[in-house]
Design an enzyme around this catalytic site. Sequence first.
Site, PDB file in Angstrom:
ATOM      1  N   PRO A   2       1.338  -1.301   0.574  1.00  0.00           N
ATOM      2  CA  PRO A   2      -0.459  -0.281   0.007  1.00  0.00           C
ATOM      3  C   PRO A   2       0.809   1.308   0.316  1.00  0.00           C
ATOM      4  O   PRO A   2       1.763   1.303   0.994  1.00  0.00           O
ATOM      5  CB  PRO A   2      -0.538   0.082   0.992  1.00  0.00           C
ATOM      6  CG  PRO A   2      -0.539  -1.979   1.595  1.00  0.00           C
ATOM      7  CD  PRO A   2       0.324  -2.814   1.179  1.00  0.00           C
ATOM      8  N   GLU A   3       0.820   2.634  -1.056  1.00  0.00           N
ATOM      9  CA  GLU A   3       1.166   3.538  -0.991  1.00  0.00           C
ATOM     10  C   GLU A   3       0.303   4.558  -1.298  1.00  0.00           C
ATOM     11  O   GLU A   3      -0.852   3.967  -0.742  1.00  0.00           O
ATOM     12  CB  GLU A   3       2.035   4.186  -2.364  1.00  0.00           C
ATOM     13  CG  GLU A   3       2.903   2.330  -2.184  1.00  0.00           C
ATOM     14  CD  GLU A   3       4.395   2.629  -3.772  1.00  0.00           C
ATOM     15  OE1 GLU A   3       3.904   3.825  -4.624  1.00  0.00           O
ATOM     16  OE2 GLU A   3       4.225   1.431  -4.015  1.00  0.00           O
ATOM     17  N   LYS A  60       1.086   7.805   4.107  1.00  0.00           N
ATOM     18  CA  LYS A  60       0.491   6.494   4.187  1.00  0.00           C
ATOM     19  C   LYS A  60      -0.553   6.279   5.559  1.00  0.00           C
ATOM     20  O   LYS A  60      -0.092   5.041   5.517  1.00  0.00           O
ATOM     21  CB  LYS A  60       1.875   5.047   3.753  1.00  0.00           C
ATOM     22  CG  LYS A  60       2.947   5.791   2.944  1.00  0.00           C
ATOM     23  CD  LYS A  60       3.002   4.573   2.529  1.00  0.00           C
ATOM     24  CE  LYS A  60       4.919   4.479   1.909  1.00  0.00           C
ATOM     25  NZ  LYS A  60       5.919   4.163   0.962  1.00  0.00           N
ATOM     26  N   ARG A 113       1.038 -10.407   6.901  1.00  0.00           N
ATOM     27  CA  ARG A 113       2.506 -10.784   7.354  1.00  0.00           C
ATOM     28  C   ARG A 113       2.804 -10.111   8.417  1.00  0.00           C
ATOM     29  O   ARG A 113       4.038  -9.488   9.186  1.00  0.00           O
ATOM     30  CB  ARG A 113       3.159  -9.696   6.463  1.00  0.00           C
ATOM     31  CG  ARG A 113       3.969 -10.840   5.469  1.00  0.00           C
ATOM     32  CD  ARG A 113       4.535 -10.423   4.321  1.00  0.00           C
ATOM     33  NE  ARG A 113       4.440 -11.442   2.764  1.00  0.00           N
ATOM     34  CZ  ARG A 113       4.901 -11.029   2.363  1.00  0.00           C
ATOM     35  NH1 ARG A 113       5.578  -9.737   1.721  1.00  0.00           N
ATOM     36  NH2 ARG A 113       4.647 -12.070   0.650  1.00  0.00           N
ATOM     37  N   ARG A 264      15.944  -1.513  -1.950  1.00  0.00           N
ATOM     38  CA  ARG A 264      14.824  -2.163  -3.052  1.00  0.00           C
ATOM     39  C   ARG A 264      15.195  -2.280  -4.302  1.00  0.00           C
ATOM     40  O   ARG A 264      15.689  -1.992  -4.711  1.00  0.00           O
ATOM     41  CB  ARG A 264      14.169  -0.725  -2.938  1.00  0.00           C
ATOM     42  CG  ARG A 264      13.587  -0.578  -1.449  1.00  0.00           C
ATOM     43  CD  ARG A 264      12.337  -0.938  -1.231  1.00  0.00           C
ATOM     44  NE  ARG A 264      12.885  -0.835   0.845  1.00  0.00           N
ATOM     45  CZ  ARG A 264      12.513   0.673   1.203  1.00  0.00           C
ATOM     46  NH1 ARG A 264      12.169   1.780   0.775  1.00  0.00           N
ATOM     47  NH2 ARG A 264      13.702   0.677   2.582  1.00  0.00           N
TER      48      ARG A 264
END
Length: 285
Positions: A2-3, A60, A113, A264
């Site tokens: 999610p961004e 966020k 998670r 990343r």
Amino acid sequence: MPELPEIQTSINDLLNSRIIGRRINDCRVLWPRSVRPLKAGDFQARISGLVLQQLHRRGKYMVFRLNRDQTLLVHLRMTGQFHLRPAGSPEDPHDRVIFELDDRRRLCFHDTRKFGRLILTADPEDILNRLGPEPFDPALGAEDFFRALRRRRSRIKALLLDQSFIAGLGNIYCDEALFAAGIHPLRNAASLREEEAQLLLVKIREVLNTGLRNRGTSLGLGETNYLSGGRRGENSGALHIYGKAGQRCPRCGSVIEKIYVAGRGSHLCPRCQEITLEGSLTSPG
DNA sequence: AATACAGCCTGGACGC
DNA sequence: TGCGTCCAGGCTGTAT
């Protein structure tokens, strides 16, 4: 993951489901770390009986304003999502916190998670004030953006991922914006020319807007995939570069590369996003 | 100031 | 089919 577009879609879906004005009759914390630093019992006791008064996004974070000057900050991290289910629904093994609302619905924080966080606080600004500007803030002008970049020596991608520099971008929209602007992720931020910085800001807003129109990006089919309102996001078809290593660049046909920047996975077209020696070096002054 | 890396987590992809 | 291994990544804390 999610961004900004996924967070905003999750918020819009909750607002459309009319959760504002609902009272939290009861709360169960099934994974105590989700509500750190409070203890599960304290979180449950403090939030039970409060009313959901407002909901908006900052970076966020989902910002739930409650009565009695309490705020619930929710960070979905990698796999967090909300589900509204009727009271009495069977338990989902990945629900971590369950709010029993006063209209016989259940607001469930689902997080495979377990990285997501629900922070109940009277001082949300302690956290929110650390965030950089919103990408769509009209006060964030191209010239300000250029000047801010010029002061920094880090790699442009690391800087865009830094929530204290600009709030809301994550790995997917970052790679897409850099590709759309033709800027290599390893470029030194201070090496961007004014017109490059201006274009980058335009492209950041474009890729986020596309993501918003498409209700966010869902990748794959599994348990960890992003959903809002029980639905997948439709933005994966609009991605040009993310997750496409080894495929052809849609613009020039070169083979898309994957490198690592700031830890990343980063996708780029070596031809559309060229890097020069001076671009990779720290510029003087 | 910037970078690197461990840790937090689990499902899914992959190799054998 | 069924193991084992690795990878994904937002963010924090620690070390360099």
